[in-house]
Design an enzyme around this catalytic site. Structure first.
Site, PDB file in Angstrom:
ATOM      1  N   CYS A   1      -2.647  -2.427   6.799  1.00  0.00           N
ATOM      2  CA  CYS A   1      -2.956  -1.128   7.403  1.00  0.00           C
ATOM      3  C   CYS A   1      -4.326  -1.160   8.075  1.00  0.00           C
ATOM      4  O   CYS A   1      -4.642  -0.273   8.877  1.00  0.00           O
ATOM      5  CB  CYS A   1      -2.897  -0.010   6.366  1.00  0.00           C
ATOM      6  SG  CYS A   1      -3.973  -0.238   4.948  1.00  0.00           S
TER       7      CYS A   1
ATOM      8  N   CYS B   1       0.841  -1.192   0.000  1.00  0.00           N
ATOM      9  CA  CYS B   1       0.000   0.000   0.000  1.00  0.00           C
ATOM     10  C   CYS B   1       0.879   1.247   0.000  1.00  0.00           C
ATOM     11  O   CYS B   1       1.786   1.381   0.828  1.00  0.00           O
ATOM     12  CB  CYS B   1      -0.903  -0.020   1.231  1.00  0.00           C
ATOM     13  SG  CYS B   1      -1.856   1.495   1.459  1.00  0.00           S
ATOM     14  N   GLU B   2       0.594   2.161  -0.919  1.00  0.00           N
ATOM     15  CA  GLU B   2       1.430   3.348  -1.033  1.00  0.00           C
ATOM     16  C   GLU B   2       1.193   4.355   0.086  1.00  0.00           C
ATOM     17  O   GLU B   2       1.973   5.286   0.253  1.00  0.00           O
ATOM     18  CB  GLU B   2       1.218   4.018  -2.391  1.00  0.00           C
ATOM     19  CG  GLU B   2      -0.154   4.597  -2.603  1.00  0.00           C
ATOM     20  CD  GLU B   2      -0.315   5.194  -4.002  1.00  0.00           C
ATOM     21  OE1 GLU B   2      -1.080   6.164  -4.128  1.00  0.00           O
ATOM     22  OE2 GLU B   2       0.309   4.698  -4.952  1.00  0.00           O
ATOM     23  N   HIS B   3       0.138   4.174   0.862  1.00  0.00           N
ATOM     24  CA  HIS B   3      -0.157   5.127   1.940  1.00  0.00           C
ATOM     25  C   HIS B   3       0.711   4.903   3.170  1.00  0.00           C
ATOM     26  O   HIS B   3       1.160   5.866   3.807  1.00  0.00           O
ATOM     27  CB  HIS B   3      -1.631   5.041   2.332  1.00  0.00           C
ATOM     28  CG  HIS B   3      -2.560   5.443   1.237  1.00  0.00           C
ATOM     29  ND1 HIS B   3      -3.863   5.031   1.173  1.00  0.00           N
ATOM     30  CD2 HIS B   3      -2.360   6.230   0.147  1.00  0.00           C
ATOM     31  CE1 HIS B   3      -4.432   5.530   0.101  1.00  0.00           C
ATOM     32  NE2 HIS B   3      -3.549   6.259  -0.541  1.00  0.00           N
ATOM     33  N   HIS B   4       0.940   3.629   3.540  1.00  0.00           N
ATOM     34  CA  HIS B   4       1.718   3.337   4.743  1.00  0.00           C
ATOM     35  C   HIS B   4       2.901   2.408   4.472  1.00  0.00           C
ATOM     36  O   HIS B   4       3.620   2.044   5.406  1.00  0.00           O
ATOM     37  CB  HIS B   4       0.822   2.690   5.810  1.00  0.00           C
ATOM     38  CG  HIS B   4      -0.356   3.520   6.208  1.00  0.00           C
ATOM     39  ND1 HIS B   4      -1.607   3.346   5.659  1.00  0.00           N
ATOM     40  CD2 HIS B   4      -0.475   4.542   7.092  1.00  0.00           C
ATOM     41  CE1 HIS B   4      -2.453   4.214   6.190  1.00  0.00           C
ATOM     42  NE2 HIS B   4      -1.794   4.956   7.047  1.00  0.00           N
TER      43      HIS B   4
ATOM     44  N   GLN C   1      -5.502  -0.728  -3.859  1.00  0.00           N
ATOM     45  CA  GLN C   1      -6.231  -1.833  -4.482  1.00  0.00           C
ATOM     46  C   GLN C   1      -7.166  -1.361  -5.583  1.00  0.00           C
ATOM     47  O   GLN C   1      -7.288  -2.012  -6.633  1.00  0.00           O
ATOM     48  CB  GLN C   1      -7.016  -2.606  -3.419  1.00  0.00           C
ATOM     49  CG  GLN C   1      -7.779  -3.800  -3.971  1.00  0.00           C
ATOM     50  CD  GLN C   1      -8.443  -4.621  -2.885  1.00  0.00           C
ATOM     51  OE1 GLN C   1      -7.964  -4.659  -1.761  1.00  0.00           O
ATOM     52  NE2 GLN C   1      -9.537  -5.276  -3.207  1.00  0.00           N
TER      53      GLN C   1
ATOM     54  N   HIS D   1      -5.574  -6.094   4.009  1.00  0.00           N
ATOM     55  CA  HIS D   1      -4.606  -5.007   4.108  1.00  0.00           C
ATOM     56  C   HIS D   1      -4.054  -4.924   5.520  1.00  0.00           C
ATOM     57  O   HIS D   1      -4.818  -4.835   6.491  1.00  0.00           O
ATOM     58  CB  HIS D   1      -5.273  -3.676   3.755  1.00  0.00           C
ATOM     59  CG  HIS D   1      -5.689  -3.575   2.322  1.00  0.00           C
ATOM     60  ND1 HIS D   1      -5.106  -2.691   1.445  1.00  0.00           N
ATOM     61  CD2 HIS D   1      -6.628  -4.241   1.608  1.00  0.00           C
ATOM     62  CE1 HIS D   1      -5.659  -2.813   0.255  1.00  0.00           C
ATOM     63  NE2 HIS D   1      -6.592  -3.745   0.332  1.00  0.00           N
TER      64      HIS D   1
END
Length: 206
Positions: A156, A85-88, A126, A154
């Site tokens: 996260c 995941c590119e956020h975390h 996703q 996920h």
């Protein structure tokens, strides 16, 4: 574009120091290089052409039954994938179910998991991953419709915040004739067989 392992390792050493750890203690001394090696694998799809595995197609109109063309979809269920995941920068993993309505040409079934693998091996979300898979197949093959359903867990969600260990996320991307919920209902039923009614309802768009 290859991952710069030396730079990643240096940054991981800095990160370990930033969280108050000693990157030189025995348990962490090799961690920067291990993380760099892992990132080289996780992000191997950055800059790679996801359409390349679809370049070689097979003509069904010139096969052993030349007057017979596919009347239904080609469906590959249960393609395992993992991404970050590119956020975390935490992993998510699950299964991709991919279907397309072929014209006169089909592609080797082993090519579809490769498309998923290349696109998943990048910093991702996703929702975008499913759309990219659908666009790649629709843009590269002689197809009347494409359907991609992703079902993933996920970290996260499971490891932080609400820590919902049993939660999974289902997304759908559709192109062409399969963009209509009624047209994809049979495929959704096959894709989600054994997945439970909730996944089927969400994927069908009901």
């Amino acid at each position: 574009m290859a991952v710069d392992r030396e730079r990643v390792a240096a940054l991981v050493r800095e990160l370990l120091g930033a969280i108050g750890e000693d990157p030189e203690r025995p348990g962490l001394r090799l961690t920067p290089q291990r993380v760099a090696d892992a990132y080289a694998e996780f992000f191997a799809g950055v800059g790679e052409d996801a359409a390349a595995p679809l370049a070689h197609t097979i003509s069904v109109s010139r096969g052993p039954a030349p007057d017979t063309l596919p009347s239904g979809a080609v469906l590959l269920r249960g393609i395992r994938f993992r991404s970050v995941c590119e956020h975390h920068l935490l992993p998510f993993r699950g299964h991709a179910h991919v279907a397309y309505l072929p014209g006169e040409h089909v592609v080797g079934l082993g090519s579809l998991p490769r498309v998923v693998e290349i696109l998943a091996s990048r910093p991702q979300v996703q929702e975008r991953l499913g759309e990219q898979i659908a666009d790649t197949i629709a843009g590269s093959l002689d197809t009347r419709g494409v359907l991609v359903v992703l079902d993933a867990v996920h970290e996260c969600v499971t490891m932080r915040g609400g820590q919902q260990a049993d939660a999974s996320t289902v997304t759908i991307a559709a192109r062409g004739e399969l963009a209509e919920p009624a047209a994809r209902a049979e495929l959704i039923a096959l894709m989600t067989l054994g997945q439970g009614p909730a996944a089927a309802r969400e994927a069908a768009g009901s």
